[in-house]
Design a protein around this motif. Structure first.
Motif, mmCIF file in Angstrom:
data_model
loop_
_atom_site.group_PDB
_atom_site.id
_atom_site.type_symbol
_atom_site.label_atom_id
_atom_site.label_comp_id
_atom_site.label_asym_id
_atom_site.label_seq_id
_atom_site.Cartn_x
_atom_site.Cartn_y
_atom_site.Cartn_z
ATOM 1 N N GLY A 76 -11.128 -17.177 66.636
ATOM 2 C CA GLY A 76 -12.176 -18.113 66.261
ATOM 3 C C GLY A 76 -12.958 -17.687 65.040
ATOM 4 O O GLY A 76 -14.122 -18.060 64.871
ATOM 5 N N VAL A 77 -12.329 -16.892 64.161
ATOM 6 C CA VAL A 77 -13.004 -16.426 62.943
ATOM 7 C C VAL A 77 -12.170 -16.839 61.727
ATOM 8 O O VAL A 77 -11.780 -16.019 60.893
ATOM 9 N N GLU A 78 -11.928 -18.127 61.628
ATOM 10 C CA GLU A 78 -11.055 -18.653 60.588
ATOM 11 C C GLU A 78 -11.537 -18.330 59.174
ATOM 12 O O GLU A 78 -10.713 -18.049 58.295
ATOM 13 N N GLU A 79 -12.830 -18.374 58.934
ATOM 14 C CA GLU A 79 -13.338 -18.109 57.583
ATOM 15 C C GLU A 79 -13.073 -16.661 57.175
ATOM 16 O O GLU A 79 -12.658 -16.387 56.046
ATOM 17 N N LYS A 80 -13.309 -15.734 58.079
ATOM 18 C CA LYS A 80 -13.039 -14.321 57.785
ATOM 19 C C LYS A 80 -11.543 -14.107 57.559
ATOM 20 O O LYS A 80 -11.137 -13.334 56.676
ATOM 21 N N ALA A 81 -10.726 -14.781 58.354
ATOM 22 C CA ALA A 81 -9.277 -14.646 58.218
ATOM 23 C C ALA A 81 -8.795 -15.199 56.885
ATOM 24 O O ALA A 81 -7.897 -14.627 56.246
ATOM 25 N N GLU A 82 -9.376 -16.303 56.455
ATOM 26 C CA GLU A 82 -8.965 -16.890 55.182
ATOM 27 C C GLU A 82 -9.309 -15.961 54.025
ATOM 28 O O GLU A 82 -8.512 -15.800 53.080
ATOM 29 N N ALA A 83 -10.474 -15.330 54.087
ATOM 30 C CA ALA A 83 -10.865 -14.384 53.038
ATOM 31 C C ALA A 83 -9.904 -13.196 53.002
ATOM 32 O O ALA A 83 -9.480 -12.752 51.926
ATOM 33 N N LEU A 84 -9.550 -12.670 54.183
ATOM 34 C CA LEU A 84 -8.615 -11.546 54.253
ATOM 35 C C LEU A 84 -7.234 -11.977 53.768
ATOM 36 O O LEU A 84 -6.568 -11.243 53.023
ATOM 37 N N ALA A 85 -6.791 -13.162 54.181
ATOM 38 C CA ALA A 85 -5.478 -13.668 53.782
ATOM 39 C C ALA A 85 -5.381 -13.785 52.265
ATOM 40 O O ALA A 85 -4.365 -13.392 51.659
ATOM 41 N N LYS A 86 -6.423 -14.294 51.626
ATOM 42 C CA LYS A 86 -6.410 -14.451 50.168
ATOM 43 C C LYS A 86 -6.357 -13.089 49.477
ATOM 44 O O LYS A 86 -5.646 -12.909 48.481
ATOM 45 N N SER A 87 -7.105 -12.119 49.998
ATOM 46 C CA SER A 87 -7.117 -10.780 49.415
ATOM 47 C C SER A 87 -5.745 -10.113 49.540
ATOM 48 O O SER A 87 -5.223 -9.535 48.569
ATOM 49 N N VAL A 88 -5.160 -10.184 50.730
ATOM 50 C CA VAL A 88 -3.837 -9.596 50.971
ATOM 51 C C VAL A 88 -2.782 -10.307 50.127
ATOM 52 O O VAL A 88 -1.870 -9.672 49.575
ATOM 53 N N GLU A 89 -2.927 -11.610 50.008
ATOM 54 C CA GLU A 89 -1.991 -12.414 49.224
ATOM 55 C C GLU A 89 -1.970 -11.957 47.764
ATOM 56 O O GLU A 89 -0.900 -11.788 47.166
ATOM 57 N N ARG A 90 -3.138 -11.750 47.193
ATOM 58 C CA ARG A 90 -3.215 -11.301 45.794
ATOM 59 C C ARG A 90 -2.576 -9.923 45.626
ATOM 60 O O ARG A 90 -1.853 -9.680 44.652
ATOM 61 N N ASP A 91 -2.849 -9.025 46.578
ATOM 62 C CA ASP A 91 -2.297 -7.676 46.503
ATOM 63 C C ASP A 91 -0.774 -7.703 46.632
ATOM 64 O O ASP A 91 -0.058 -6.999 45.905
ATOM 65 N N LEU A 92 -0.277 -8.511 47.543
ATOM 66 C CA LEU A 92 1.169 -8.639 47.727
ATOM 67 C C LEU A 92 1.837 -9.192 46.472
ATOM 68 O O LEU A 92 2.868 -8.686 46.026
ATOM 69 N N ASP A 93 1.251 -10.234 45.918
ATOM 70 C CA ASP A 93 1.848 -10.859 44.737
ATOM 71 C C ASP A 93 1.930 -9.877 43.577
ATOM 72 O O ASP A 93 2.911 -9.857 42.828
ATOM 73 N N ALA A 94 0.906 -9.042 43.423
ATOM 74 C CA ALA A 94 0.913 -8.046 42.352
ATOM 75 C C ALA A 94 2.005 -7.007 42.591
ATOM 76 O O ALA A 94 2.737 -6.626 41.662
ATOM 77 N N ALA A 95 2.139 -6.535 43.833
ATOM 78 C CA ALA A 95 3.162 -5.535 44.156
ATOM 79 C C ALA A 95 4.568 -6.106 43.991
ATOM 80 O O ALA A 95 5.475 -5.433 43.466
ATOM 81 N N LEU A 96 4.759 -7.352 44.408
ATOM 82 C CA LEU A 96 6.069 -7.992 44.302
ATOM 83 C C LEU A 96 6.437 -8.251 42.847
ATOM 84 O O LEU A 96 7.606 -8.109 42.464
ATOM 85 N N ALA A 97 5.455 -8.637 42.046
ATOM 86 C CA ALA A 97 5.720 -8.894 40.631
ATOM 87 C C ALA A 97 6.188 -7.622 39.934
ATOM 88 O O ALA A 97 7.110 -7.646 39.101
ATOM 89 N N GLU A 98 5.579 -6.514 40.276
ATOM 90 C CA GLU A 98 5.963 -5.236 39.684
ATOM 91 C C GLU A 98 7.379 -4.832 40.118
ATOM 92 O O GLU A 98 8.197 -4.408 39.282
ATOM 93 N N ALA A 99 7.665 -4.985 41.420
ATOM 94 C CA ALA A 99 8.983 -4.594 41.937
ATOM 95 C C ALA A 99 10.097 -5.483 41.392
ATOM 96 O O ALA A 99 11.229 -5.028 41.200
#
Length: 316
Positions: free
Chosen positions: A159-182
């Motif tokens: 029941g903490v959708e807003e916190k989850a969305e913030a975490l999801a966006k942060s993780v998403e950016r980090d993943l995209d950067a790591a994948l782009a490099e690889a």
């Protein structure tokens, strides 16, 4: 006898009832001791949600996500794969995710259980169902989108959708950067990696497609040397030689269960591989490597550097 005045009052009552009936589609029926009653949708939804004040978490990534959301105060138990962060290890252990002990779960008096897909066995889940403990499964796929979806699913459960969305966006950016490099590495330069789950009894159990190991190898810009079959399989000597791995990847194991570099490459089939020539063995923490949770971008970077930046990060 109904008088004219009573009749007019009755008509007004009927009109009021009709007006209520027109609004009825906006209300949801619920069962009550005196028969069905009606609640606004938001209230009905709250009643349908499980009580998540005392949660047992099953699956290392699920537990990591709960901590990353700052909701660890809800946890009263965890499975044996939930070894990060360190405070999680202080919680009662209810068993391995695929061999859950229902007695241990019931003993911590949870109000709900959240588990990664594939947890069980079915017999244990049946016991928990009989005990009327709400059980929620979180879907899992071994890719970038699966990690983000997992975060949102756990957030919705709590029941903490807003916190989850913030975490999801942060993780998403980090993943995209790591994948782009690889992904910058040309296909022709990508090394072949063989993930070995175990070498017990001299049998090499390797990871094929559709596995967490296959997912992390590909995300890290390498090729799964055992990509010709699904799941995990004991390989013949011929299959290992034909796989031609440049690197062997294994999970870190403690104590005497850890196979040394020399011992591993002394095995007949492995001794004939390109990996043996350079003693290219990489070991990484299992949950960090295969958890597909908030830290996976870091695992991608670490594995990529180990494969291409140095011969081995394994203790000699």
């Amino acid at each position: 006898m109904i008088t004219g005045l009573d009749f007019r009052r009755l008509r007004r009552w009927e009109l009021a009832l009709a007006a209520f009936a027109l609004s009825a589609p906006l209300l949801l029926p619920t069962l009550a001791p005196g028969g069905p009653s009606f609640l606004p949708p938001a209230m009905a939804e709250d009643m349908q949600r499980p009580d998540v004040s005392r949660v047992v978490s099953v699956g290392g990534a699920v537990t990591e996500i709960i901590y990353a959301l700052g909701e660890e105060n809800r946890l009263v138990g965890r499975d044996s794969t939930s070894t990060y962060p360190e405070p999680a290890t202080k919680l009662p252990d209810v068993g391995y995710m695929r061999q859950l002990a229902p007695e241990g779960i019931i003993a911590v008096n949870p109000t709900a259980i959240v588990a990664v897909d594939g947890s069980g066995p079915p017999e244990a889940l049946a016991v928990l169902k009989e005990a009327n403990i709400p059980f929620t499964s979180v879907p899992e796929t071994f890719d970038r989108n699966g990690i983000v979806a997992k975060i949102r699913a756990v957030g919705a459960f709590l029941g903490v959708e807003e916190k989850a969305e913030a975490l999801a966006k942060s993780v998403e950016r980090d993943l995209d950067a790591a994948l782009a490099e690889a992904s910058k590495r040309p296909e022709s330069d990508r090394k072949r990696v063989l993930f070995i789950l175990s070498t017990q009894g001299g049998k090499i159990l390797a990871s094929g497609t559709g596995t967490a190991a296959n997912g992390i190898i590909e995300l890290s810009g390498a090729v799964n040397a055992a990509g010709a079959f699904p799941g995990y399989k004991a390989l013949t000597d011929e299959a290992i030689i034909e796989a031609k791995p440049d690197v062997i990847l294994m999970m870190t194991r403690g104590g005497d269960h850890s196979t040394g570099v020399d011992e591993l490459f002394a095995m007949p089939a492995l001794s004939l591989t390109p990996a043996a020539k350079n003693k290219a063995l990489i070991r990484m923490d299992g949950l960090h490597l295969l958890g597909f949770g908030p830290r996976t971008a870091g695992a991608i970077r670490e594995l990529n550097a180990a494969i291409y930046g140095k011969k081995t990060n394994a203790p000699q």
